[in-house]
Design an enzyme around this catalytic site. Structure first.
Site, PDB file in Angstrom:
ATOM      1  N   LYS A 225       0.805  -1.237   0.000  1.00  0.00           N
ATOM      2  CA  LYS A 225       0.000   0.000   0.000  1.00  0.00           C
ATOM      3  C   LYS A 225       0.831   1.276   0.000  1.00  0.00           C
ATOM      4  O   LYS A 225       0.392   2.290  -0.525  1.00  0.00           O
ATOM      5  CB  LYS A 225      -0.940   0.023   1.210  1.00  0.00           C
ATOM      6  CG  LYS A 225      -2.081  -0.962   1.103  1.00  0.00           C
ATOM      7  CD  LYS A 225      -3.016  -0.848   2.289  1.00  0.00           C
ATOM      8  CE  LYS A 225      -4.108  -1.888   2.203  1.00  0.00           C
ATOM      9  NZ  LYS A 225      -5.083  -1.794   3.285  1.00  0.00           N
TER      10      LYS A 225
ATOM     11  N   ASP B 141      -9.868   2.808   1.944  1.00  0.00           N
ATOM     12  CA  ASP B 141      -9.956   2.246   3.302  1.00  0.00           C
ATOM     13  C   ASP B 141     -10.598   3.254   4.251  1.00  0.00           C
ATOM     14  O   ASP B 141     -11.355   2.881   5.153  1.00  0.00           O
ATOM     15  CB  ASP B 141      -8.559   1.924   3.851  1.00  0.00           C
ATOM     16  CG  ASP B 141      -7.991   0.629   3.302  1.00  0.00           C
ATOM     17  OD1 ASP B 141      -8.783  -0.237   2.879  1.00  0.00           O
ATOM     18  OD2 ASP B 141      -6.752   0.487   3.298  1.00  0.00           O
TER      19      ASP B 141
HETATM   20  P1  ATR Z   1      -1.127  -2.884   7.710  1.00  0.00           P
HETATM   21  O1  ATR Z   1      -1.153  -2.359   6.318  1.00  0.00           O
HETATM   22  O2  ATR Z   1      -2.047  -4.039   7.931  1.00  0.00           O
HETATM   23  O3  ATR Z   1      -1.316  -1.820   8.746  1.00  0.00           O
HETATM   24  P2  ATR Z   1       1.677  -2.891   8.474  1.00  0.00           P
HETATM   25  O4  ATR Z   1       1.908  -1.551   7.861  1.00  0.00           O
HETATM   26  O5  ATR Z   1       2.713  -3.953   8.301  1.00  0.00           O
HETATM   27  O6  ATR Z   1       0.340  -3.535   7.899  1.00  0.00           O
HETATM   28  O7  ATR Z   1       1.366  -2.672  10.035  1.00  0.00           O
HETATM   29  C1  ATR Z   1       1.150  -3.725  10.917  1.00  0.00           C
HETATM   30  C2  ATR Z   1       0.798  -3.159  12.289  1.00  0.00           C
HETATM   31  O8  ATR Z   1       0.596  -4.254  13.189  1.00  0.00           O
HETATM   32  C3  ATR Z   1       1.881  -2.301  12.900  1.00  0.00           C
HETATM   33  O9  ATR Z   1       1.280  -1.347  13.747  1.00  0.00           O
HETATM   34  C4  ATR Z   1       2.686  -3.328  13.700  1.00  0.00           C
HETATM   35  O10 ATR Z   1       3.449  -2.790  14.744  1.00  0.00           O
HETATM   36  P3  ATR Z   1       4.981  -2.281  14.464  1.00  0.00           P
HETATM   37  O11 ATR Z   1       4.850  -0.942  13.802  1.00  0.00           O
HETATM   38  O12 ATR Z   1       5.612  -2.222  15.791  1.00  0.00           O
HETATM   39  O13 ATR Z   1       5.594  -3.326  13.550  1.00  0.00           O
HETATM   40  C5  ATR Z   1       1.548  -4.155  14.269  1.00  0.00           C
HETATM   41  N1  ATR Z   1       1.960  -5.509  14.656  1.00  0.00           N
HETATM   42  C6  ATR Z   1       2.178  -6.574  13.831  1.00  0.00           C
HETATM   43  N2  ATR Z   1       2.523  -7.670  14.550  1.00  0.00           N
HETATM   44  C7  ATR Z   1       2.530  -7.283  15.851  1.00  0.00           C
HETATM   45  C8  ATR Z   1       2.790  -7.956  17.076  1.00  0.00           C
HETATM   46  N3  ATR Z   1       3.153  -9.248  17.118  1.00  0.00           N
HETATM   47  N4  ATR Z   1       2.683  -7.254  18.214  1.00  0.00           N
HETATM   48  C9  ATR Z   1       2.325  -5.951  18.206  1.00  0.00           C
HETATM   49  N5  ATR Z   1       2.063  -5.251  17.070  1.00  0.00           N
HETATM   50  C10 ATR Z   1       2.156  -5.910  15.915  1.00  0.00           C
END
Ligand code: ATR
Length: 283
Positions: free
Chosen positions: A66, A102
């Site tokens: 995205k 979105d």
């Molecule tokens: P999306 O487009 O779905 O938002 P993304 O940009 O990869 O995908 O973002 C994923 C989000 O989920 C982020 O806020 C991520 O936190 P970080 O910025 O610290 O990476 C969060 N996230 C994913 N796995 C996580 C986990 N195991 N614990 C806490 N936060 C998580």
């Protein structure tokens, strides 16, 4: 000529978009095929170039493309530029325009699934990735009065809060630390999970970003995750007596906005919802 549409993502296991978009195209008698296009990041730029073909109407974009997609189009719809992520591209005579559906999809989903009206209310957003950017922007535009953004990586929450701040809207940025969450979660009218925690097949599919004791029974809790329909976060929220909704409504309404942009016709949203298998609807 049969037109082509599709969704880019990687991996693309759970995408319901081909299913409900094809049903909608069929219901309106539009001669177009909506496909799943699993595409690795290294192949994405070239794949986007392929959208310029005569038979292609455009595409949807999901994780992890995205933000990368923003740089690959010729023109951006202003909200998409402000959000910093696009999930929809429209091809018009070889020219590509990027949109973020979105944001309106989330607000419509929130209003229609739980009747939540954001104006003047407080919100806690969990996550600071691509999905969270659209949600924070949408809530700001809908008139939320106070907001906190909580993210595992606190700096990312700070960046998002800064990017979205303006005169009377300055979100707090915190980590997912319980002591920090305790200052906001119990008092929020709306809590949104915009992390990928709880998503089936993800690295934290059994986990909720928020300890259950911090959820108030007066809150509305929305999970942008839609597989499974009831996530650990929603289960905990329901247990606390909160009003809950899963991300299916956001998925359908963002797709309905895209449908209108590609075809010029209003999407038959009932047909789209009906195309979702009952096990994925949570009813
Ligand atoms: P999306 O487009 O779905 O938002 P993304 O940009 O990869 O995908 O973002 C994923 C989000 O989920 C982020 O806020 C991520 O936190 P970080 O910025 O610290 O990476 C969060 N996230 C994913 N796995 C996580 C986990 N195991 N614990 C806490 N936060 C998580």
């Amino acid at each position: 000529m049969t037109k082509r549409l599709g969704i880019f993502g990687y991996p693309l296991h759970h995408s319901l978009s081909p299913l409900f978009q094809q049903a909608a195209l069929g219901a309106l008698g539009i001669d177009a095929k909506f496909e799943g296009w699993p595409t690795k990041p290294e192949d994405f730029a070239q794949a986007v170039e392929g959208l310029r073909a005569d038979d292609c109407l455009g595409c949807c974009i999901t994780q992890p493309h995205k933000e990368a997609a923003l740089e690959l189009v010729d023109e951006l719809d202003p909200p998409a530029e402000a959000i910093g992520a696009i999930n929809t591209i429209v091809n018009t005579d070889g020219r590509l325009k990027g949109y973020n559906t979105d944001a309106p999809g989330f607000i419509r989903g929130l209003r229609e699934s739980v009747g939540f009206e954001p104006e003047g209310r407080s919100a806690l957003i969990l996550g600071a990735g691509g999905a969270a950017r659209g949600i924070v922007y949408a809530l700001r535009e809908a008139g939320v009065s106070r907001m906190a953004i909580a993210n595992r990586t606190e700096e990312r929450a700070q960046t998002l809060a800064r990017d979205m701040s303006r005169a009377r809207f300055r979100p707090d940025a915190i980590s997912l630390d319980v002591d920090q969450l305790a200052n906001f979660a119990p008092y929020a009218d709306l809590i949104v999970n915009a992390t990928s925690m709880g998503m089936r097949g993800g690295s934290a599919d059994e986990e909720s970003p928020l300890p259950p004791e911090l959820i108030s029974g007066n809150a509305v809790c929305y999970d942008a995750v839609y597989v499974p329909p009831v996530t650990p976060f929603l289960e905990a929220s329901e247990g606390a007596g909160a009003q809950v909704a899963g991300g299916l409504s956001m998925l359908i309404y963002q797709g309905a906005e895209g449908f209108k942009l590609w075809t010029g016709q209003d999407a038959p949203v009932d047909v789209m919802f009906d195309a979702i298998p009952p096990t994925m609807r949570g009813d």
